[in-house]
Scaffold this motif. Structure first.
Motif, PDB file in Angstrom:
ATOM      1  N   THR A 263       0.850  -1.206   0.000  1.00 44.79           N
ATOM      2  CA  THR A 263       0.000   0.000   0.000  1.00 44.79           C
ATOM      3  C   THR A 263       0.878   1.245   0.000  1.00 44.79           C
ATOM      4  O   THR A 263       1.814   1.342   0.801  1.00 44.79           O
ATOM      5  CB  THR A 263      -0.913   0.042   1.234  1.00 44.79           C
ATOM      6  OG1 THR A 263      -1.774  -1.098   1.233  1.00 44.79           O
ATOM      7  CG2 THR A 263      -1.793   1.298   1.241  1.00 44.79           C
ATOM      8  N   ARG A 290      -4.864   0.278  -7.427  1.00 48.60           N
ATOM      9  CA  ARG A 290      -6.228   0.314  -6.902  1.00 48.60           C
ATOM     10  C   ARG A 290      -6.310   1.469  -5.919  1.00 48.60           C
ATOM     11  O   ARG A 290      -5.643   1.447  -4.881  1.00 48.60           O
ATOM     12  CB  ARG A 290      -6.560  -0.993  -6.188  1.00 48.60           C
ATOM     13  CG  ARG A 290      -6.444  -2.199  -7.125  1.00 48.60           C
ATOM     14  CD  ARG A 290      -6.931  -3.464  -6.475  1.00 48.60           C
ATOM     15  NE  ARG A 290      -6.702  -4.606  -7.357  1.00 48.60           N
ATOM     16  CZ  ARG A 290      -6.881  -5.864  -6.976  1.00 48.60           C
ATOM     17  NH1 ARG A 290      -7.273  -6.143  -5.737  1.00 48.60           N
ATOM     18  NH2 ARG A 290      -6.661  -6.850  -7.819  1.00 48.60           N
ATOM     19  N   ALA A 305     -10.232   0.927  -5.103  1.00 49.16           N
ATOM     20  CA  ALA A 305      -9.890  -0.026  -4.046  1.00 49.16           C
ATOM     21  C   ALA A 305     -11.135  -0.342  -3.238  1.00 49.16           C
ATOM     22  O   ALA A 305     -11.978   0.526  -3.032  1.00 49.16           O
ATOM     23  CB  ALA A 305      -8.822   0.570  -3.142  1.00 49.16           C
ATOM     24  N   ASP A 309      -8.759  -4.251   0.134  1.00 49.35           N
ATOM     25  CA  ASP A 309      -7.438  -3.967  -0.427  1.00 49.35           C
ATOM     26  C   ASP A 309      -6.452  -3.465   0.620  1.00 49.35           C
ATOM     27  O   ASP A 309      -5.262  -3.744   0.544  1.00 49.35           O
ATOM     28  CB  ASP A 309      -7.551  -2.959  -1.579  1.00 49.35           C
ATOM     29  CG  ASP A 309      -8.013  -3.638  -2.868  1.00 49.35           C
ATOM     30  OD1 ASP A 309      -7.286  -4.514  -3.354  1.00 49.35           O
ATOM     31  OD2 ASP A 309      -9.100  -3.308  -3.367  1.00 49.35           O
ATOM     32  N   TRP A 310      -6.946  -2.745   1.620  1.00 47.59           N
ATOM     33  CA  TRP A 310      -6.030  -2.193   2.632  1.00 47.59           C
ATOM     34  C   TRP A 310      -5.456  -3.273   3.544  1.00 47.59           C
ATOM     35  O   TRP A 310      -4.487  -3.028   4.252  1.00 47.59           O
ATOM     36  CB  TRP A 310      -6.720  -1.111   3.461  1.00 47.59           C
ATOM     37  CG  TRP A 310      -7.487  -0.126   2.628  1.00 47.59           C
ATOM     38  CD1 TRP A 310      -8.822   0.124   2.688  1.00 47.59           C
ATOM     39  CD2 TRP A 310      -6.973   0.713   1.582  1.00 47.59           C
ATOM     40  NE1 TRP A 310      -9.177   1.059   1.749  1.00 47.59           N
ATOM     41  CE2 TRP A 310      -8.069   1.444   1.057  1.00 47.59           C
ATOM     42  CE3 TRP A 310      -5.708   0.915   1.019  1.00 47.59           C
ATOM     43  CZ2 TRP A 310      -7.931   2.360   0.012  1.00 47.59           C
ATOM     44  CZ3 TRP A 310      -5.564   1.823  -0.027  1.00 47.59           C
ATOM     45  CH2 TRP A 310      -6.659   2.533  -0.516  1.00 47.59           C
ATOM     46  N   ALA A 320      -2.176  -0.939  -3.764  1.00 50.80           N
ATOM     47  CA  ALA A 320      -3.262  -0.100  -3.266  1.00 50.80           C
ATOM     48  C   ALA A 320      -2.697   1.297  -3.001  1.00 50.80           C
ATOM     49  O   ALA A 320      -1.582   1.421  -2.497  1.00 50.80           O
ATOM     50  CB  ALA A 320      -3.842  -0.690  -1.990  1.00 50.80           C
TER      51      ALA A 320
END
Lengths: 418, 418
Positions: A263, A290, A305, A309-310, A320
């Motif tokens: 991320t 994303r 996202a 996704d996180w 992400a």
């Protein structure tokens, strides 16, 4: 013989051998490592034959290409094992080192001596070269080892084990200091992780599923590595060129490693300046982005996202991207969604660098460096048995020291307690 | 509300508070400790009243004299709590300290920063002053705490908890940083030791039975102290007067402590010279001796030791005595029958002292000093949450540092991995 009796006997022999290995001096341990390297060099044909059998069985069982690749012992990988053994022999011996000997008002002098843990159980999957790597690190750190490799690598592992035993014998050390489990029965793992009387710690190496199962069932401490959801946060006061270089390196240097960025957090003050340029680089390298809503406003062509996704370790060319209001929001996101593995800030601001280092709760916290540096070799440990995502005992890259403990040593001249 | 929900909420609040405590600076933590001391000083009447209620309930329930003694909060013990809080405030703050910052060939600079563990669960029995002691050590080391005292001390513990909350509030720290479990339901312990998402480590303090039960059932790491079967070995080359002084001090200074000697080993070369004289001293002090066959030949009036005696922690004026052939036999006996707690050799021989220090597998190994020195205060830790008989994470006396971990910090100038 049933598996439980077999494992108990393995455990008893390991416990006995551990006392002899613990007191073995540096020269003897290094002699064994060198003799193992020689034995492997002299056994290339036997190793290749054993590995060919595993590869054939693997193809018959329909193992996928990635697994077969990990299973293969190429001549280059055999060279790697030999080189690895010689490197471990060249590392400083941690055992017996004494630190901080200080006098107390009572007149006693007290310090700490580094000592082995005792017996280490290693559970791993297809790569047979782990047998050699793990055995050498445990031996150098004065521990006995019980190794349980994947059933698909059983012949390769046994062939490597024969070379290891040969090396131990050549140095006059007990062969039981390194034992490779000879049964592929799954019950063997269940027993290995539940014998605190014979095994002091378990190091599982493999996928998250394997490690979670072992952690849940173990009755002994586990040095574990779960996932690597790593972040890079580009601060409002980041140097743009450092930010671009690091964001690209941390994601694209290798996709499948645990210290790869998953991320990217970008401060809203610089998002418009940095994200479009960065997105072009990622697009050229084939990385799918994303984004959060604010990211999508700047990069309308990427995917949105979702909440998942996180919290995802992609291990793939996917990233992400989230725009954040400030550093505090970034730290909050990292501590909540990250896996406490490795996280970096890109900033030129001294005070923010200092706060980020203190407040991010991860095993490695970085300023203006790529997360890809989180590695035992890059950190100068000389070797790595794994990266721990625990806080207890060993955290971050684990080298020889992570396989040891310390005891207090007290020197007196007849002192008694008043 | 059911116990599981109650404990889960306690855990969630502790986790949230732990992030704030982790970043609290030294002055703020010390201010809270001083304010807690003031609050206790101002609440002597309330503490005495709450304790009187526990004492009355204890007497009604038929608690024995020793338990009632431990339960009592005398004015002296209240003074002790206040003094303890001020001492912990005066200790150096371990959190945030960075060591070993070194440059690597890649240009990154790497070191280790000391950090809190997060949330620590403490489970203890009757002594209510532990509430104050444990809370102060966890706070100073930047951790949130959940304390579960004995049901017999519930009113005393709640009264102390009120003072602790007052201190936290006065310093602007979250009251949830120290939470004392308010239910006496046993299920609360079962839940406390099985919430790895909210609790990072458990420290049980109490009898061996309690600690074994907790270790078996826990789903989080446990810093545990089991038994203390400590030895003194009088070598053939011992200085006789040091040997006599230490053998007497290690056994008779206090009988009920874990670092008290339980077995005396004497080299056969000096047994006839030393044992009769030592036996006279022990007889005068009312210590019952239980000897091996060779000991009985020298001291015909004492009892014979049975096999069980070598594995027993008496915590009483009883001592097992064994004559051994040499140091190797002594070390073998200690590593087999001891509890890896604290063991000492009395010798003037340099080489034997060095070998004993290396080969005895105990958390404290001593030369010419009384085992009674194995203690956080005597070792200069400034405080002690307990003595660990584990090898993983913390071993021996555990002070503030045992309640912390380390993370890697990496400083760069834009470095990426090549």
């Amino acid at each position: 013989m049933n598996v439980e009796t077999y494992m108990t006997e393995l455990g008893q022999r390991a416990r006995t051998a551990s006392r002899l290995i613990a007191r073995a001096d540096t020269a003897r341990k290094n002699k064994a490592l060198a003799a193992m390297a020689d034995a492997i060099d002299a056994s290339r044909e036997a190793l290749a034959a054993a590995n060919a059998q595993d590869m054939q069985n693997g193809r018959d069982k329909g193992l996928d290409a990635a697994m077969l690749d990990r299973l293969e012992l190429t001549p280059g990988r055999i060279d790697g094992m030999i080189e690895g053994l010689r490197q471990v022999a060249a590392l400083p011996d941690p055992i017996g080192g004494i630190r901080d000997m200080n006098y107390r008002p009572s007149g006693i002098q007290i310090g700490k001596m580094r000592v082995p843990l005792g017996v280490i159980g290693i559970i791993y999957e297809s790569r047979p070269n782990v047998t050699c790597e793990a055995a050498s690190l445990c031996l150098k750190s004065g521990n006995a080892t019980i190794l349980r490799g994947g059933s698909e690598a059983i012949h390769s592992n046994q062939a490597i084990a024969a070379c290891i035993r040969e090396g131990l014998e050549a140095a006059g050390l007990p062969q039981e200091a390194v034992q490779v489990v000879e049964t592929t029965d799954r019950e063997a793992v269940g027993r290995l992780i539940a014998m605190p009387e014979y095994v002091d710690v378990i190091v599982p190496r493999g996928g998250k599923g394997l490690i979670e199962r072992i952690s849940t069932d173990a009755r002994v401490p586990v040095i574990k590595h779960l996932d690597g959801i790593c972040h890079v946060y580009i601060d409002a006061e980041a140097d743009k060129s450092k930010a671009l270089n690091i964001a690209i390196n941390a994601k694209t240097h290798r996709y499948g490693t645990c210290n790869t960025m998953e991320t990217l957090l970008v401060d809203q003050a610089v998002a418009a300046d940095i994200l479009p340029e960065l997105a072009d680089h990622y697009a050229q390298l084939g990385v799918e982005l994303r984004g959060c809503e604010q990211t999508l406003a700047l990069l309308p062509n990427i995917n949105a996202a979702t909440a998942d996704d996180w919290d995802t370790e992609y291990l793939a060319p996917i990233l992400a991207v989230k725009v954040v209001a400030d550093m505090a929001t970034a730290i909050e996101h990292i501590n909540r969604h990250g896996s406490h593995h490795t996280d970096a800030i890109i900033t030129e601001n001294y005070t923010k660098a200092r706060a980020f280092l203190r407040e991010v709760d991860s095993s490695s916290v970085m300023v203006n460096a790529s997360t890809r540096f989180a590695d035992g070799f890059e950190y100068g440990l000389g070797a790595e048995i794994g990266i721990s995502t625990d806080k207890i005992h060993a955290r971050g890259p684990v080298g020889l020291e992570g396989l040891t403990s310390e005891k207090y040593v007290v020197l007196g001249d007849g002192q008694v307690r008043a």
